[in-house]
Design a protein around this motif. Structure first.
Motif, mmCIF file in Angstrom:
data_model
loop_
_atom_site.group_PDB
_atom_site.id
_atom_site.type_symbol
_atom_site.label_atom_id
_atom_site.label_comp_id
_atom_site.label_asym_id
_atom_site.label_seq_id
_atom_site.Cartn_x
_atom_site.Cartn_y
_atom_site.Cartn_z
ATOM 1 N N PRO A 44 51.018 20.642 32.463
ATOM 2 C CA PRO A 44 50.765 22.320 32.329
ATOM 3 C C PRO A 44 50.211 22.435 31.048
ATOM 4 O O PRO A 44 49.294 23.500 30.809
ATOM 5 N N GLU A 45 50.924 21.711 29.926
ATOM 6 C CA GLU A 45 50.474 22.442 28.550
ATOM 7 C C GLU A 45 49.278 21.768 28.032
ATOM 8 O O GLU A 45 48.442 22.043 27.151
ATOM 9 N N ASP A 46 48.154 20.909 29.076
ATOM 10 C CA ASP A 46 46.952 20.682 28.802
ATOM 11 C C ASP A 46 46.022 21.663 29.260
ATOM 12 O O ASP A 46 44.803 21.671 28.963
ATOM 13 N N THR A 47 46.516 22.741 29.715
ATOM 14 C CA THR A 47 45.583 23.725 30.146
ATOM 15 C C THR A 47 44.800 24.592 28.711
ATOM 16 O O THR A 47 45.657 24.894 27.984
ATOM 17 N N ALA A 48 43.558 24.513 28.966
ATOM 18 C CA ALA A 48 42.746 24.879 27.581
ATOM 19 C C ALA A 48 41.462 24.825 28.067
ATOM 20 O O ALA A 48 41.113 24.037 28.792
ATOM 21 N N MET A 49 40.830 25.385 27.217
ATOM 22 C CA MET A 49 39.104 25.148 27.211
ATOM 23 C C MET A 49 39.026 23.901 26.209
ATOM 24 O O MET A 49 39.472 23.982 25.070
ATOM 25 N N TYR A 50 38.231 22.995 26.872
ATOM 26 C CA TYR A 50 37.732 21.850 26.196
ATOM 27 C C TYR A 50 36.271 21.759 25.690
ATOM 28 O O TYR A 50 35.448 22.143 26.500
ATOM 29 N N TYR A 51 36.356 21.421 24.385
ATOM 30 C CA TYR A 51 35.005 21.350 23.652
ATOM 31 C C TYR A 51 34.714 19.981 23.393
ATOM 32 O O TYR A 51 35.356 19.196 22.717
ATOM 33 N N CYS A 52 33.391 19.534 23.168
ATOM 34 C CA CYS A 52 32.846 18.357 22.724
ATOM 35 C C CYS A 52 32.169 18.851 21.399
ATOM 36 O O CYS A 52 31.661 19.862 21.424
ATOM 37 N N ALA A 53 32.342 17.983 20.337
ATOM 38 C CA ALA A 53 31.335 18.120 18.865
ATOM 39 C C ALA A 53 31.107 17.034 18.497
ATOM 40 O O ALA A 53 31.360 15.931 18.858
ATOM 41 N N ALA A 54 30.003 17.175 17.515
ATOM 42 C CA ALA A 54 29.370 16.124 16.942
ATOM 43 C C ALA A 54 29.090 16.485 15.516
ATOM 44 O O ALA A 54 28.925 17.339 15.043
ATOM 45 N N GLN A 55 29.176 15.123 14.791
ATOM 46 C CA GLN A 55 28.489 15.335 13.372
ATOM 47 C C GLN A 55 27.629 14.097 13.131
ATOM 48 O O GLN A 55 28.075 12.798 13.482
ATOM 49 N N PHE A 56 26.674 14.180 12.194
ATOM 50 C CA PHE A 56 25.808 13.129 11.672
ATOM 51 C C PHE A 56 25.550 12.824 10.328
ATOM 52 O O PHE A 56 25.063 11.927 9.918
ATOM 53 N N ARG A 57 26.270 13.804 9.513
ATOM 54 C CA ARG A 57 26.085 13.908 8.424
ATOM 55 C C ARG A 57 26.918 13.015 7.245
ATOM 56 O O ARG A 57 26.389 12.475 6.367
ATOM 57 N N TYR A 58 28.119 12.873 7.650
ATOM 58 C CA TYR A 58 29.063 12.013 6.760
ATOM 59 C C TYR A 58 29.582 10.747 7.351
ATOM 60 O O TYR A 58 29.706 10.776 8.603
ATOM 61 N N ARG A 59 29.992 9.667 6.595
ATOM 62 C CA ARG A 59 30.593 8.539 7.199
ATOM 63 C C ARG A 59 31.947 8.677 6.918
ATOM 64 O O ARG A 59 32.301 8.816 5.831
ATOM 65 N N TYR A 60 32.739 8.159 7.900
ATOM 66 C CA TYR A 60 34.298 8.327 7.674
ATOM 67 C C TYR A 60 34.667 6.725 8.119
ATOM 68 O O TYR A 60 33.963 6.266 8.804
ATOM 69 N N GLU A 61 35.956 6.419 7.309
ATOM 70 C CA GLU A 61 36.626 5.261 7.856
ATOM 71 C C GLU A 61 37.055 5.191 8.883
ATOM 72 O O GLU A 61 36.945 4.173 9.717
ATOM 73 N N ARG A 62 37.664 6.366 9.695
ATOM 74 C CA ARG A 62 37.984 6.688 10.802
ATOM 75 C C ARG A 62 37.413 7.994 11.426
ATOM 76 O O ARG A 62 37.344 8.793 10.569
ATOM 77 N N PRO A 63 37.136 8.105 12.821
ATOM 78 C CA PRO A 63 36.412 9.275 12.975
ATOM 79 C C PRO A 63 37.292 10.603 13.029
ATOM 80 O O PRO A 63 38.648 10.417 13.418
ATOM 81 N N PRO A 64 37.103 11.574 12.486
ATOM 82 C CA PRO A 64 38.032 12.566 12.046
ATOM 83 C C PRO A 64 38.355 13.731 13.292
ATOM 84 O O PRO A 64 37.681 13.346 14.189
ATOM 85 N N LEU A 65 39.665 14.262 13.102
ATOM 86 C CA LEU A 65 39.884 15.436 14.135
ATOM 87 C C LEU A 65 39.920 16.632 13.619
ATOM 88 O O LEU A 65 40.487 17.634 14.449
ATOM 89 N N GLY A 66 39.419 16.927 12.404
ATOM 90 C CA GLY A 66 39.486 18.251 12.027
ATOM 91 C C GLY A 66 38.222 19.019 12.641
ATOM 92 O O GLY A 66 37.212 18.488 12.606
ATOM 93 N N ARG A 67 38.507 20.218 12.928
ATOM 94 C CA ARG A 67 37.321 21.139 13.520
ATOM 95 C C ARG A 67 36.350 21.348 12.538
ATOM 96 O O ARG A 67 34.943 21.604 12.741
ATOM 97 N N TYR A 68 36.608 21.396 11.274
ATOM 98 C CA TYR A 68 35.473 21.583 10.112
ATOM 99 C C TYR A 68 34.742 20.605 9.854
ATOM 100 O O TYR A 68 33.818 20.424 9.121
ATOM 101 N N ASP A 69 35.191 19.348 10.185
ATOM 102 C CA ASP A 69 34.173 18.149 10.148
ATOM 103 C C ASP A 69 33.206 17.856 11.069
ATOM 104 O O ASP A 69 32.436 17.076 10.886
ATOM 105 N N TYR A 70 33.079 18.906 12.037
ATOM 106 C CA TYR A 70 31.949 18.745 13.097
ATOM 107 C C TYR A 70 31.116 19.928 12.874
ATOM 108 O O TYR A 70 31.488 21.135 12.609
ATOM 109 N N HIS A 71 29.695 19.683 13.255
ATOM 110 C CA HIS A 71 28.838 20.687 12.929
ATOM 111 C C HIS A 71 27.913 21.180 14.072
ATOM 112 O O HIS A 71 27.081 22.282 14.296
ATOM 113 N N TYR A 72 28.154 20.467 15.374
ATOM 114 C CA TYR A 72 27.646 20.834 16.550
ATOM 115 C C TYR A 72 28.657 20.897 17.751
ATOM 116 O O TYR A 72 29.713 19.699 17.687
ATOM 117 N N TRP A 73 28.746 21.763 18.431
ATOM 118 C CA TRP A 73 29.442 22.199 19.628
ATOM 119 C C TRP A 73 29.010 22.403 20.901
ATOM 120 O O TRP A 73 27.821 23.095 20.908
#
Length: 126
Positions: A87-116
């Motif tokens: 039940p706690e998974d109830t939410a609006m789910y969004y996908c996001a993408a970024q192409f600007r920076y390279r990361y050692e591992r893909p980030p989970l911060g919302r401000y790291d992504y530019h397209y929604w």
């Protein structure tokens, strides 16, 4: 311009499974990070899983063991499978993408992504 379109949300009973998808179109690049985020009413948007063009993945602690992020071989569609649902998974789910920076591992911060995307609602009943 990049366009993201989520699909596959719905109402599911706890204990079941669900796979939501995100179709990617437009001007993309060979290196990218893509992520799934969710936002429940009254809560902050949080990252649950991410993946990069090399296939490296990151998961939030709350998602480990139940969430699986994947992408089609064409890399034009992103998926998130949740099993089992709670039940706690109830939410609006969004996908996001970024192409600007390279990361050692893909980030989970919302401000790291530019397209929604616009989001897809997942509702889990007990």
């Amino acid at each position: 311009q990049v366009r993201l379109l989520e699909s596959g949300g719905g109402s599911v009973q706890a204990g079941g499974s669900l796979r939501i998808s995100c179709a990617v179109s437009g001007n993309t690049y060979s290196y990218y990070c893509m992520g799934w985020f969710r936002q429940a009413p009254g809560k902050e948007r949080e990252g649950v899983a991410s993946i990069d063009s090399a296939g490296s993945t990151s998961y939030a602690d709350s998602a480990k063991g139940r969430f699986t992020i994947s992408q089609d071989d064409s890399k034009n569609t992103l998926h998130l499978e949740i099993n089992p649902l709670r039940p706690e998974d109830t939410a609006m789910y969004y996908c996001a993408a970024q192409f600007r920076y390279r990361y050692e591992r893909p980030p989970l911060g919302r401000y790291d992504y530019h397209y929604w995307g616009q989001g897809t609602q997942v509702t889990v009943s007990s």
